[in-house]
Design an enzyme around this catalytic site. Structure first.
Site, mmCIF file in Angstrom:
data_model
loop_
_atom_site.group_PDB
_atom_site.id
_atom_site.type_symbol
_atom_site.label_atom_id
_atom_site.label_comp_id
_atom_site.label_asym_id
_atom_site.label_seq_id
_atom_site.Cartn_x
_atom_site.Cartn_y
_atom_site.Cartn_z
ATOM 1 N N PRO A 22 0.779 -1.240 0.000
ATOM 2 C CA PRO A 22 0.000 0.000 0.000
ATOM 3 C C PRO A 22 0.807 1.284 0.000
ATOM 4 O O PRO A 22 0.262 2.352 -0.261
ATOM 5 C CB PRO A 22 -0.802 -0.115 1.299
ATOM 6 C CG PRO A 22 0.089 -0.925 2.199
ATOM 7 C CD PRO A 22 0.753 -1.929 1.300
ATOM 8 N N ASP A 45 5.386 1.739 -10.866
ATOM 9 C CA ASP A 45 4.293 2.708 -10.861
ATOM 10 C C ASP A 45 4.642 3.931 -10.021
ATOM 11 O O ASP A 45 5.599 3.926 -9.233
ATOM 12 C CB ASP A 45 3.025 2.057 -10.302
ATOM 13 C CG ASP A 45 2.371 1.109 -11.294
ATOM 14 O OD1 ASP A 45 2.691 1.219 -12.488
ATOM 15 O OD2 ASP A 45 1.547 0.280 -10.866
ATOM 16 N N LYS A 67 1.281 6.520 -13.633
ATOM 17 C CA LYS A 67 0.141 7.267 -14.158
ATOM 18 C C LYS A 67 -0.373 8.222 -13.087
ATOM 19 O O LYS A 67 -0.494 7.852 -11.921
ATOM 20 C CB LYS A 67 -0.981 6.310 -14.563
ATOM 21 C CG LYS A 67 -0.578 5.307 -15.632
ATOM 22 C CD LYS A 67 -1.680 4.316 -15.909
ATOM 23 C CE LYS A 67 -1.252 3.285 -16.949
ATOM 24 N NZ LYS A 67 -2.299 2.280 -17.197
ATOM 25 N N ALA A 129 -4.749 -1.793 -0.863
ATOM 26 C CA ALA A 129 -4.994 -0.574 -0.090
ATOM 27 C C ALA A 129 -6.193 -0.708 0.843
ATOM 28 O O ALA A 129 -6.222 -0.105 1.921
ATOM 29 C CB ALA A 129 -5.197 0.601 -1.048
ATOM 30 N N MET A 181 -9.708 4.853 -6.155
ATOM 31 C CA MET A 181 -9.620 5.936 -7.146
ATOM 32 C C MET A 181 -10.917 6.736 -7.211
ATOM 33 O O MET A 181 -11.394 7.097 -8.281
ATOM 34 C CB MET A 181 -9.267 5.364 -8.526
ATOM 35 C CG MET A 181 -7.937 4.636 -8.561
ATOM 36 S SD MET A 181 -7.650 3.712 -10.099
ATOM 37 C CE MET A 181 -8.689 2.260 -9.820
#
Length: 671
Positions: A22, A45, A67, A129, A181
């Site tokens: 996480p 990432d 990203k 997460a 998200m």
């Protein structure tokens, strides 16, 4: 960014999809951490901890494909193409993803692409997460008589629209909902759940930077989530949890404030319970992940690795009456300390030993009637450096590797058993997502001829300045520029100044057909104490097409000559074995210059990585035919620790040197 050179690859490629957890670097699995340390290529990432990245090998290729909301530096299909490309070059590739690769990490898509390309792919799970944020905030995701199920979903949707079954999500009050998200969709989540029957008074939690020391958790009600996010200026990454379990956070005042809309910074007392909650085999094994309280603690937190590389090398050179055979074993011991005040220590020692008689010219043993194989025996300090890492800046001082671009100008000669390293100060700075700047000052060059003194010299007093800049223009194009000022006190004829520009990239022409390209131009002139005045040019053009796991490539390289000065372009610090053939006939560029036309084919069959190269050599301007050369290699990985390689080079002379054949067998193990 270092671009791998095909001739540096020694094994069949494979890809590991690794969950980094996480955020807190101590929450990665033991296996995941080991794979980071072993990787040839690390594709990572944005949310991966920089402290985990610092665990990678110094010579590993580091590819940032992170990203951000509204900006995808590398689209998903480009990421998948990168994994395929480097695996087909024989690399051990680690795809390091935040959380778990298979929970909203697009790991399934990458796995399918790799399988379709015939590339071995392995999965290492990570703590997602949802579990980490809930545990660190002081509430469970399930609880008897409160919540008997949990649903993980995302507020992002495909281009086909929102296909979420909102009625189902809102229908069960005994279910915990976790939205990944979701920060940019809070109003929609609130309205959709409310309109489908969920009480707007349902407890909710917004968790920013979950599991980090600077985590913030806000508890409120469903009807307040958008208001609270704006009021507290929350930023990504941010997780939303909706359900009655959130009310249990009020009993954990040390982890999160109750629903008074106050923000707390978690003390992370729940960190070690996360692993049990997810039933993953993890441990706080990350050497140096957290900042140590003292130098002694940082040293004891360190990790040690060892590798063995056994090689048999045979050379038949028609210029000499006798052949050469070298059976050698390199043992490498590496220690990396923990981090104290953002400082860490790296120490690496190499030993090269002979297995049997030394029936070859090592440049130190006096066997001058046999061909040269530059693998002198002995024990040497390969690296010893301090590293300071702060945000976008990394400073390394001491003996270290310097690997620039594709190593055509500055490299480590990693193929030889005794590596080339540098006593240097290296500064790396990343001012923005698309930019990378590097500067190095070199005080001494530790060459492959050591550790004993002799001729050629084991080390050269230096005063080099090396500047590199790289700009990612788009996913299909990168621009790089460099200036290399070499000043050798002990070898004045090698002193020079070289300035160059590179344009390279890759893109999909259509599905399963990919084109890559590289253009490079440079100019070199005498510098410092060089007694000869000269001015020469360098050019490279390369093109490759990849289809169904196989790449066909063409490249033309020109090292110009200054006929009036009798000097040609030289690159004395390059990984020279990777260029102009593996027979090593052109380690020093002939005075008439060099033009090398190369064709190559590479791919994998049944887990074996295969390469075939053909070179046609000519002088740059005089019309001399230097000859031709074939290179072949086959390699295979056995698990994650062992590799086997067979390699062959055949040089056929014309108007330069003599016919030469070389053959290698190599086995490598890393622990």
């Amino acid at each position: 960014m270092l671009s791998l050179v095909q001739s540096d690859i020694h094994r069949a490629g494979e890809v590991w999809l690794v969950g980094a957890g996480p955020g807190d670097p101590e929450l990665i699995s033991v296996r995941g951490l080991r794979l980071i340390r072993e990787a040839d290529v690390l594709v990572y990432d944005r949310l991966v901890s920089p402290q985990l990245l610092d665990e990678a090998r110094d010579d590993a290729v580091m590819l940032d494909v992170g990203k951000r909301p509204g900006f995808h530096r590398v689209p998903q299909h480009e990421i998948e193409a990168l994994l395929v490309k480097h695996a087909r070059r024989g690399c051990k590739v680690v795809r390091l993803k935040g959380g778990d690769p298979f929970i909203f990490g697009r790991g399934g898509e990458e796995m399918q692409t790799l399988r379709a390309a015939g590339i071995p792919v392995h999965i290492v799970p990570g703590i997602t997460a949802a579990a980490a944020c809930a545990a660190a905030s002081g509430f469970p995701l399930t609880q008897r008589k409160v919540a008997d199920s949990v649903c993980l979903t995302t507020a992002h949707h495909s281009d086909d629209g929102d296909d979420t079954d909102w009625a189902s999500l809102a229908a069960d009050p005994n279910r915990t909902l976790v939205f990944y998200m979701g920060l940019g969709s809070l109003q929609r989540i609130q309205n959709k759940l409310g309109s489908h029957g969920m009480s707007l008074n349902t407890p909710a939690a917004l968790i920013e930077n979950g599991s980090y020391a600077h985590q913030r958790t806000i508890t409120c009600q469903l009807k307040e989530i958008e208001q609270m996010a704006k009021q507290h200026k929350l930023k990504t990454p941010c997780l939303l949890v909706v359900g009655n379990v959130v009310s249990l956070a009020e009993q954990k005042s040390d982890a999160v404030e109750p629903a008074s809309h106050q923000v707390s910074r978690s003390r992370m007392v729940m960190g070690r319970t996360i692993a049990a909650a997810m039933m993953l085999t993890t441990a706080p094994a990350m050497a140096g992940a957290a900042q140590a309280d003292s130098i002694a603690e940082a040293l004891t937190q360190g990790g040690t690795s060892i590798s063995f590389r056994a090689r048999s090398e045979q050379v038949d050179d028609d210029a000499l009456a006798r052949d050469a055979l070298a059976n050698t074993l390199r043992t490498r011991l590496t220690y990396r300390s923990g981090s104290w005040k953002n400082l860490s220590l790296l120490v690496e020692v190499d030993n090269v030993s002979y297995l049997g008689d030394d029936s070859f010219n090592s440049t130190r043993n006096g066997m001058v009637t046999r061909p040269v194989i530059v693998d002198p025996d002995g024990t040497d300090l390969n690296q010893a450096a301090l590293r300071l890492q702060r945000d976008q800046l990394t400073l390394t001082a001491g003996r270290q590797r310097l690997l620039r671009e594709n190593q055509r100008m500055i490299g480590g000669v990693g193929w030889r058993q005794n590596e080339q390293t540098y006593d240097a100060i290296d500064v790396a700075y990343k001012p923005a997502e698309q930019w990378q700047l590097n500067y190095a000052w070199v005080d001494d060059t530790q060459r492959i001829f050591g550790p004993e003194a002799g001729v050629p010299a084991a080390s050269l007093d230096s005063d080099h300045h090396i500047l590199n800049a790289r700009w990612t223009v788009s996913p299909a194009m990168e621009l790089a520029a460099y200036h290399i000022a070499l000043d050798f006190d002990d070898a004045a004829a090698l002193s020079s100044a070289t300035t160059g520009l590179i344009v390279n990239g890759a893109f999909d022409v259509r599905e399963n057909l990919r084109l890559d390209y590289r253009l490079e131009a440079a100019q070199q002139a005498d510098a410092a104490n060089n007694p000869v005045n000269f001015d020469v040019d360098y050019h490279h053009a390369g093109l490759g097409i990849t289809h169904a796991g196989w790449r066909i490539g063409w490249a033309h390289e020109s090292l110009g000559a200054d006929s009036s000065a009798g000097v040609a372009m030289q690159t004395p610090l390059a990984t020279l074995h990777a260029f102009q053939g593996w027979a090593d006939k052109f380690l020093t560029t002939p005075s008439a210059g060099m033009r090398d036309n190369q064709f190559s084919v590479s791919g994998s069959v049944a887990g074996f990585a295969l390469q075939l190269h053909h070179h046609d050599y000519q002088a740059d301007g005089s019309g001399l035919d230097y000859g031709k050369e074939w290179n072949m290699q086959i390699g295979r990985a056995i698990g994650s620790r062992y590799t086997l390689t067979a390699k062959f080079a055949r040089y056929t002379a014309e108007q330069f040197a003599q016919d030469t054949s070389k053959f290698w067998l190599m086995a490598e193990a890393r622990f």
